[in-house]
Write an enzyme that holds these catalytic residues in place. Sequence first.
Site, PDB file in Angstrom:
ATOM      1  N   LYS A  46     125.291   7.061 140.307  1.00  0.00           N
ATOM      2  CA  LYS A  46     124.630   6.616 141.541  1.00  0.00           C
ATOM      3  C   LYS A  46     125.317   5.352 142.093  1.00  0.00           C
ATOM      4  O   LYS A  46     125.429   5.193 143.308  1.00  0.00           O
ATOM      5  CB  LYS A  46     123.138   6.364 141.302  1.00  0.00           C
ATOM      6  N   TYR A  74     118.029   5.673 133.131  1.00  0.00           N
ATOM      7  CA  TYR A  74     118.430   6.117 134.472  1.00  0.00           C
ATOM      8  C   TYR A  74     119.454   5.163 135.092  1.00  0.00           C
ATOM      9  O   TYR A  74     120.650   5.385 135.003  1.00  0.00           O
ATOM     10  CB  TYR A  74     117.216   6.333 135.391  1.00  0.00           C
TER      11      TYR A  74
HETATM   12  P1  NAI Z   1     117.335  20.081 143.167  1.00  0.00           P
HETATM   13  O1  NAI Z   1     117.736  20.569 141.823  1.00  0.00           O
HETATM   14  O2  NAI Z   1     115.991  20.429 143.674  1.00  0.00           O
HETATM   15  O3  NAI Z   1     118.398  20.625 144.265  1.00  0.00           O
HETATM   16  C1  NAI Z   1     119.768  20.700 144.024  1.00  0.00           C
HETATM   17  C2  NAI Z   1     120.466  21.510 145.109  1.00  0.00           C
HETATM   18  O4  NAI Z   1     121.877  21.510 144.810  1.00  0.00           O
HETATM   19  C3  NAI Z   1     120.044  22.980 145.184  1.00  0.00           C
HETATM   20  O5  NAI Z   1     120.067  23.390 146.541  1.00  0.00           O
HETATM   21  C4  NAI Z   1     121.165  23.713 144.434  1.00  0.00           C
HETATM   22  O6  NAI Z   1     121.371  25.060 144.821  1.00  0.00           O
HETATM   23  C5  NAI Z   1     122.343  22.854 144.852  1.00  0.00           C
HETATM   24  N1  NAI Z   1     123.505  22.952 143.956  1.00  0.00           N
HETATM   25  C6  NAI Z   1     123.603  22.595 142.651  1.00  0.00           C
HETATM   26  N2  NAI Z   1     124.869  22.807 142.207  1.00  0.00           N
HETATM   27  C7  NAI Z   1     125.568  23.293 143.263  1.00  0.00           C
HETATM   28  C8  NAI Z   1     126.908  23.695 143.448  1.00  0.00           C
HETATM   29  N3  NAI Z   1     127.832  23.623 142.481  1.00  0.00           N
HETATM   30  N4  NAI Z   1     127.281  24.173 144.662  1.00  0.00           N
HETATM   31  C9  NAI Z   1     126.372  24.278 145.677  1.00  0.00           C
HETATM   32  N5  NAI Z   1     125.095  23.884 145.564  1.00  0.00           N
HETATM   33  C10 NAI Z   1     124.698  23.404 144.369  1.00  0.00           C
HETATM   34  O7  NAI Z   1     117.609  18.519 143.153  1.00  0.00           O
HETATM   35  P2  NAI Z   1     116.915  17.246 143.846  1.00  0.00           P
HETATM   36  O8  NAI Z   1     116.016  16.612 142.870  1.00  0.00           O
HETATM   37  O9  NAI Z   1     116.431  17.566 145.209  1.00  0.00           O
HETATM   38  O10 NAI Z   1     118.171  16.269 143.942  1.00  0.00           O
HETATM   39  C11 NAI Z   1     118.984  16.144 145.098  1.00  0.00           C
HETATM   40  C12 NAI Z   1     119.510  14.725 145.153  1.00  0.00           C
HETATM   41  O11 NAI Z   1     118.414  13.825 145.301  1.00  0.00           O
HETATM   42  C13 NAI Z   1     120.268  14.309 143.878  1.00  0.00           C
HETATM   43  O12 NAI Z   1     121.347  13.487 144.228  1.00  0.00           O
HETATM   44  C14 NAI Z   1     119.214  13.498 143.136  1.00  0.00           C
HETATM   45  O13 NAI Z   1     119.772  12.557 142.253  1.00  0.00           O
HETATM   46  C15 NAI Z   1     118.521  12.811 144.320  1.00  0.00           C
HETATM   47  N6  NAI Z   1     117.204  12.241 144.022  1.00  0.00           N
HETATM   48  C16 NAI Z   1     116.261  12.993 143.353  1.00  0.00           C
HETATM   49  C17 NAI Z   1     115.050  12.415 143.017  1.00  0.00           C
HETATM   50  C18 NAI Z   1     113.995  13.191 142.264  1.00  0.00           C
HETATM   51  O14 NAI Z   1     113.062  12.570 141.731  1.00  0.00           O
HETATM   52  N7  NAI Z   1     114.066  14.481 142.211  1.00  0.00           N
HETATM   53  C19 NAI Z   1     114.730  11.012 143.381  1.00  0.00           C
HETATM   54  C20 NAI Z   1     115.743  10.364 144.187  1.00  0.00           C
HETATM   55  C21 NAI Z   1     116.954  10.965 144.454  1.00  0.00           C
END
Ligand code: NAI
Length: 399
Positions: free
Chosen positions: A244, A235
């Site tokens: 990141k 990661y």
């Molecule tokens: P997720 O997969 O649940 O949500 C992603 C969102 O982005 C969705 O609303 C999707 O429709 C949207 N999306 C994707 N491609 C798109 C595009 N081309 N145009 C418009 N919308 C688009 O992801 P999650 O896990 O909530 O991740 C969000 C952020 O949080 C990321 O930066 C991730 O690295 C970060 N993060 C996630 C953690 C985890 O454990 N899940 C931990 C810490 C940070």
Amino acid sequence: MVVQPRIRGFICTTAHPVGCAQHVQQQIDCVLQKGPVKGGPGKVLVIGASTGYGLSSRITAAFGSGAATLGVFFEKSSDGKRTATAGWYNSAAFETAARARGLYARSVNGDAFSDDIKRQVVDIIKKDLGQVDMVVYSLASPRRVHPVTGETFRSTLKPIEGRYTNKSFDFEKNEVTEVSLEQSSEDEVRQTVAVMGGEDWGMWIDLLSAEGLLAPGCLTVAYSYIGPRVTQPIYRQGTIGAAKDHLEATACQLDKKMSAIGGRAFVSVNKALVTQASSAIPFISLYIVLLMKVMKEKQLHEGCIEQVVRLFHERLYGRKRDEIPVDEQGRVRVDDWELREDVQKEVEAMWNAVTTLNANQFGGVDSYNREFLKLFGFGLSAVDYNADVNIEVGIEGVA
Ligand code: NAI
């Protein structure tokens, strides 16, 4: 249609509209229970608003702060034969609940990396909101077409220094397996940074700023992750970690720009959680299985909504902009409980001991599976999964 889960690899290809709505309602209830966010935002743009951290941010802004929200996401509606994606049903449920409370809610469905979608958002803000006082950037995507060069970038999850082998969990086979990932090439690092780094966030903020759409004191936040020692090679020291690093460096640059309007830009480092994005990362899902177990036992467990509620209430709002607590690198931290020494010590001991034979004994696998299915609206207590449901759900305010 009677909708049942259909799992392919690390994704579920069906989603349940009633279950997704109930999952959204649970999050709304959690926000309402915590009460109003002191000094919270009034007009919020959430980029990546339909699932995971972005959806929870939208719900917290709307139901914790009474905010008008404009959400951007990339989801599919139902064609009558296949269900819509979970993010589609989540957004439909969110908008219905927000409007029932008298809150403005609109959504734009399309590629947030494109100029076209950015222009649509600019036009809606100009027409409906005037300005926004918070921009949440929460995209997680496997690819990005660059709006200027047209190049298609793909993100990869690989180590940067040498090959990496460790335990992982295969949820289809219900087995602890050993996974090896090859060292990435320089080009794979470059492409991952182009997808998941900060360039697009910067483009959004520059455009909104040039159009005069950022209100005085506006806050913008994007989400990052650090994690434990065991996932570092894949990661934080891997291709996604390079992205990141870029996102965090972008936050520093944007913070300087935002100061012109008395605003701030931050990265918030959140905890590892079961989301559609994280379930695709080898090693991380096994780590999350064990982490959830330890944090639940210690009554420290949080889902996306609890994390974002804590972020709004205890970090970003209710204090002056220059008093927001940050670490030595200027990052807001809500991963503090995950990285607590006692938590990590126990997770590490379990990591060293876990095998297929004893994985169920550790007990975290079932609860991981439950969380995973919940992302798609399955396994919620008040839903009759044998009932016929209408899968063609519309979103009223979607462009
Ligand atoms: P997720 O997969 O649940 O949500 C992603 C969102 O982005 C969705 O609303 C999707 O429709 C949207 N999306 C994707 N491609 C798109 C595009 N081309 N145009 C418009 N919308 C688009 O992801 P999650 O896990 O909530 O991740 C969000 C952020 O949080 C990321 O930066 C991730 O690295 C970060 N993060 C996630 C953690 C985890 O454990 N899940 C931990 C810490 C940070």
